[in-house]
Design a protein around this motif. Structure first.
Motif, PDB file in Angstrom:
ATOM      1  N   LEU A 133      17.280  71.467  90.568  1.00 16.09           N
ATOM      2  CA  LEU A 133      18.598  71.439  91.206  1.00 16.09           C
ATOM      3  C   LEU A 133      19.146  70.023  91.290  1.00 16.09           C
ATOM      4  CD1 LEU A 133      18.237  74.029  94.126  1.00 16.09           C
ATOM      5  CD2 LEU A 133      19.435  74.314  91.948  1.00 16.09           C
ATOM      6  N   GLY A 134      18.293  69.064  91.607  1.00 15.90           N
ATOM      7  CA  GLY A 134      18.746  67.670  91.650  1.00 15.90           C
ATOM      8  C   GLY A 134      19.230  67.191  90.294  1.00 15.90           C
TER       9      GLY A 134
ATOM     10  N   TRP B 203      35.162  71.002  92.383  1.00 15.84           N
ATOM     11  CA  TRP B 203      34.004  70.547  91.604  1.00 15.84           C
ATOM     12  C   TRP B 203      33.180  69.533  92.400  1.00 15.84           C
ATOM     13  CZ3 TRP B 203      32.437  72.448  86.936  1.00 15.84           C
ATOM     14  CH2 TRP B 203      31.362  71.798  86.335  1.00 15.84           C
ATOM     15  N   ASN B 204      33.873  68.570  93.000  1.00 16.75           N
ATOM     16  CA  ASN B 204      33.178  67.537  93.770  1.00 16.75           C
ATOM     17  C   ASN B 204      32.457  68.115  94.982  1.00 16.75           C
ATOM     18  OD1 ASN B 204      33.919  65.492  92.003  1.00 16.75           O
ATOM     19  ND2 ASN B 204      35.793  65.042  93.117  1.00 16.75           N
ATOM     20  N   THR B 205      33.104  69.066  95.663  1.00 12.23           N
ATOM     21  CA  THR B 205      32.456  69.720  96.802  1.00 12.23           C
ATOM     22  C   THR B 205      31.223  70.477  96.338  1.00 12.23           C
ATOM     23  OG1 THR B 205      34.556  69.908  97.991  1.00 12.23           O
ATOM     24  CG2 THR B 205      32.777  71.401  98.670  1.00 12.23           C
ATOM     25  N   ALA B 206      31.336  71.178  95.230  1.00  9.21           N
ATOM     26  CA  ALA B 206      30.196  71.921  94.682  1.00  9.21           C
ATOM     27  C   ALA B 206      29.040  70.981  94.368  1.00  9.21           C
ATOM     28  CB  ALA B 206      30.621  72.676  93.419  1.00  9.21           C
TER      29      ALA B 206
ATOM     30  N   VAL C 156      18.383  77.913  97.718  1.00  7.15           N
ATOM     31  CA  VAL C 156      18.579  78.223  96.297  1.00  7.15           C
ATOM     32  C   VAL C 156      19.751  79.197  96.135  1.00  7.15           C
ATOM     33  CG1 VAL C 156      17.542  79.307  94.260  1.00  7.15           C
ATOM     34  CG2 VAL C 156      16.187  77.714  95.652  1.00  7.15           C
ATOM     35  N   GLY C 157      19.753  80.252  96.947  1.00 10.61           N
ATOM     36  CA  GLY C 157      20.854  81.216  96.895  1.00 10.61           C
ATOM     37  C   GLY C 157      22.179  80.590  97.279  1.00 10.61           C
ATOM     38  N   GLY C 158      22.148  79.695  98.265  1.00  9.76           N
ATOM     39  CA  GLY C 158      23.376  79.011  98.677  1.00  9.76           C
ATOM     40  C   GLY C 158      23.961  78.166  97.567  1.00  9.76           C
ATOM     41  N   VAL C 159      23.095  77.451  96.853  1.00  7.02           N
ATOM     42  CA  VAL C 159      23.587  76.646  95.721  1.00  7.02           C
ATOM     43  C   VAL C 159      24.204  77.561  94.667  1.00  7.02           C
ATOM     44  CG1 VAL C 159      22.885  75.172  93.778  1.00  7.02           C
ATOM     45  CG2 VAL C 159      22.045  74.681  96.088  1.00  7.02           C
ATOM     46  N   ALA C 160      23.514  78.661  94.369  1.00  8.13           N
ATOM     47  CA  ALA C 160      24.035  79.582  93.349  1.00  8.13           C
ATOM     48  C   ALA C 160      25.394  80.147  93.757  1.00  8.13           C
ATOM     49  CB  ALA C 160      23.035  80.709  93.101  1.00  8.13           C
ATOM     50  N   LEU C 161      25.502  80.608  95.000  1.00  5.06           N
ATOM     51  CA  LEU C 161      26.736  81.262  95.432  1.00  5.06           C
ATOM     52  C   LEU C 161      27.839  80.263  95.791  1.00  5.06           C
ATOM     53  CD1 LEU C 161      25.205  84.066  97.674  1.00  5.06           C
ATOM     54  CD2 LEU C 161      26.247  84.339  95.413  1.00  5.06           C
ATOM     55  N   PHE C 162      27.510  79.274  96.611  1.00  2.00           N
ATOM     56  CA  PHE C 162      28.519  78.320  97.070  1.00  2.00           C
ATOM     57  C   PHE C 162      28.948  77.405  95.929  1.00  2.00           C
ATOM     58  CE2 PHE C 162      29.982  74.368  98.970  1.00  2.00           C
ATOM     59  CZ  PHE C 162      30.829  74.799  99.975  1.00  2.00           C
ATOM     60  N   SER C 163      28.002  76.626  95.433  1.00  2.00           N
ATOM     61  CA  SER C 163      28.351  75.677  94.373  1.00  2.00           C
ATOM     62  C   SER C 163      28.741  76.401  93.092  1.00  2.00           C
ATOM     63  CB  SER C 163      27.181  74.720  94.117  1.00  2.00           C
ATOM     64  OG  SER C 163      26.942  73.926  95.259  1.00  2.00           O
TER      65      SER C 163
ATOM     66  N   VAL D  52      33.460  84.594  97.186  1.00  2.00           N
ATOM     67  CA  VAL D  52      31.999  84.496  97.115  1.00  2.00           C
ATOM     68  C   VAL D  52      31.491  83.267  97.871  1.00  2.00           C
ATOM     69  CG1 VAL D  52      30.061  84.184  95.509  1.00  2.00           C
ATOM     70  CG2 VAL D  52      31.959  85.693  94.896  1.00  2.00           C
ATOM     71  N   THR D  53      32.292  82.220  97.898  1.00  2.00           N
ATOM     72  CA  THR D  53      31.867  80.928  98.447  1.00  2.00           C
ATOM     73  C   THR D  53      31.322  81.024  99.872  1.00  2.00           C
ATOM     74  OG1 THR D  53      33.548  79.924  97.021  1.00  2.00           O
ATOM     75  CG2 THR D  53      32.566  78.509  98.697  1.00  2.00           C
ATOM     76  N   PRO D  54      31.970  81.752 100.792  1.00  5.23           N
ATOM     77  CA  PRO D  54      31.435  81.815 102.156  1.00  5.23           C
ATOM     78  C   PRO D  54      30.036  82.437 102.245  1.00  5.23           C
ATOM     79  CG  PRO D  54      33.708  82.571 102.124  1.00  5.23           C
ATOM     80  CD  PRO D  54      33.279  82.412 100.695  1.00  5.23           C
TER      81      PRO D  54
END
Length: 131
Positions: free
Chosen positions: A12-13, A44-47, A81-88, A105-107
């Motif tokens: 992820l990093g 994009w930057n927030t993600a 991991v799920g948060g990165v997939a869904l949010f970002s 989906v972001t929330p």
């Protein structure tokens, strides 16, 4: 589980830095001329910011798991991991495609991050109880 979380943290990093660089250098020129280009670059930057910060948080979770925090550490790790997939993931996709409906989906990704951080607190409490 700690080994898996360290590996996924590194993955992820790595991808967060690569995608952040792509946004700064490759995507910026493509989106600048679009009417919503500034907004899309913000997405994009927030993600990328949340992606990278939760890659680092996953390393903390790996440490907690290694120290024997048990189920709360596992919940935290998979929630991040799920948060990165869904949010970002939803924000990256919105930035590239302009499909704002994906914002629904972001929330859910944000909720996954919150669950992860709550689980980190429980894992920390559990470690303190064992000392």
């Amino acid at each position: 589980m700690s080994r898996i979380f360290v590996i996924v943290s590194g993955l992820l990093g790595f991808t967060a830095v690569a995608l952040g660089a792509f946004g700064a250098h490759g995507l910026r020129s493509r989106l600048q001329g679009l009417p919503d280009g500034v907004k899309r670059l913000e997405w994009w930057n927030t993600a990328a910011q949340y992606h990278l910060s939760h890659a680092l948080a996953l390393a903390l979770v790996a440490w907690l798991a290694h120290r024997g925090a048990g189920t709360p550490a596992t919940v935290a790790g998979w929630s991040f991991v799920g948060g990165v997939a869904l949010f970002s993931g939803s924000l990256y996709t919105m930035a590239i495609t302009g499909l704002t409906k994906l914002g629904a989906v972001t929330p859910f990704g944000g909720l996954a991050f919150l669950i992860g951080w709550a689980a980190v607190m429980v894992a920390g409490w559990r470690l303190g109880a064992g000392s």
